[in-house]
Design a protein around this motif. Sequence first.
Motif, short mmCIF file in Angstrom:
data_model
loop_
_atom_site.label_atom_id
_atom_site.label_comp_id
_atom_site.label_asym_id
_atom_site.label_seq_id
_atom_site.Cartn_x
_atom_site.Cartn_y
_atom_site.Cartn_z
N SER A 106 18.48 21.39 -16.88
CA SER A 106 19.84 20.90 -16.68
C SER A 106 19.90 19.37 -16.69
O SER A 106 19.05 18.71 -16.06
CB SER A 106 20.40 21.42 -15.36
N THR A 153 25.70 18.31 -10.37
CA THR A 153 24.43 18.04 -9.71
C THR A 153 24.68 17.91 -8.21
O THR A 153 25.82 17.79 -7.76
CB THR A 153 23.80 16.75 -10.25
N CYS A 208 22.19 24.46 -11.36
CA CYS A 208 22.53 23.19 -12.01
C CYS A 208 21.52 22.10 -11.71
O CYS A 208 21.66 20.97 -12.19
CB CYS A 208 23.94 22.76 -11.61
N ALA A 228 29.33 27.25 -8.94
CA ALA A 228 29.95 26.11 -9.61
C ALA A 228 31.44 26.32 -9.88
O ALA A 228 32.21 25.36 -9.90
CB ALA A 228 29.21 25.82 -10.92
N SER A 260 31.87 20.02 -18.10
CA SER A 260 30.69 20.31 -17.31
C SER A 260 30.64 21.78 -16.90
O SER A 260 31.66 22.41 -16.63
CB SER A 260 30.69 19.43 -16.05
N ASP A 261 29.40 22.31 -16.82
CA ASP A 261 29.20 23.67 -16.31
C ASP A 261 29.17 23.69 -14.79
O ASP A 261 29.41 24.73 -14.18
CB ASP A 261 27.87 24.23 -16.82
N GLY A 262 28.83 22.58 -14.21
CA GLY A 262 28.71 22.50 -12.75
C GLY A 262 28.07 21.18 -12.37
O GLY A 262 27.50 20.47 -13.21
N CYS A 288 23.22 25.92 -17.05
CA CYS A 288 24.07 24.83 -16.57
C CYS A 288 23.73 23.50 -17.25
O CYS A 288 22.62 22.98 -17.06
CB CYS A 288 23.92 24.71 -15.05
N ASN A 289 24.67 22.97 -18.04
CA ASN A 289 24.54 21.64 -18.65
C ASN A 289 23.16 21.46 -19.30
O ASN A 289 22.40 20.56 -18.95
CB ASN A 289 24.78 20.55 -17.60
#
Length: 338
Positions: free
Chosen positions: A307, A286, A302, A24, A282-284, A249-250
């Motif tokens: 997530s 979709t 993610c 990510a 955002s962490d990464g 992730c998220n």
Amino acid sequence: KKSPPELVTFIVYDLPNRDCHAKASNGEVCCTYLPDGKCDYFASGTCAAGVNEYKTEYIDKIVAVLGRYDGLVPIVLVIEPDSLPNLSTNRADPRCGNAATVAAYQQGVAYAVKAIGDHTSHVSMYLDAGHGGWLGWKNNMLDFVKTIQDLGVAAHLRGFATNVAGYQALGKMCPEYDWCLNNAHPEDECCYDPCGLTAEWDPSQNEHNYAMHLHMAMSEGIEGFEPHIIIDTGRNGVANERADCANWCNIRGAGVGLIPTTATADPEIIDAYFWLKTPGESDGCTQTLPDGTQCPRFDADCGSPDSLGSWPGEPRAPEAGAWFDYQIKMLATNAHME
């Protein structure tokens, strides 16, 4: 000018082959560039060109700016999230364990810390130390201590930053870091363990206990080093929101944690709680971006069941670092800031 001047905090985050165990936030500076400009994480070598680019185009320019404000405003730097923890635990991943990435991380972090330390006198540096669910096991901690010893940077550090961009709950600090192992004190509130880490022989089941463990291990392992800790509380306000605590992730159901403060559980060890990663970033991404196109930096993590965006009807997540409006509203709704 404000009196007193406000604290300024920056994340130093651009090592060659950055983020080797995920996709990510993959690197901008590379040891070896692919034709599309991305990093070839499987190319070995010394990473001499990548390290030189990192030094001259990134760190040296940061040092020059810091020198202009050194002593005028208090400055805190968090150095290279995830980098050294990856070297300590993820070398079996060829993207992290190949000679080029190892050289990039070791030489890059050492240069960054020493260059900043040698040219400033009022900049406090905290080196990233993962979180309790990553380096909290005793063998992982010993490996991490050895990593820091070998770099020879302890004299320049104020200490370590933990849980950066993470979701591990603060919990309550125990009398001793391994107080909860062997189910020794099951009724003690400080042994609450929503991730089941103590059953896997990880004594650092919350970030308070991890901070105590990290401080003790480093103090014992490196003579004269008494590190202080800062903990990212930007998104760890809910302790039991994940079905699998390896997911990062998220995370659905997460909430903002304690507001930034120096009033910590143990000020002799923990300098502050701070929102290091901005809540709402955002962490990464979709697999499908909000605009309907495919995300080129999609990381399978993610798409985990925990997530956001993995359930029908949820909005898709943007790329790492981009503003995720749905997420910040969720974090605010679930916030536990006191």
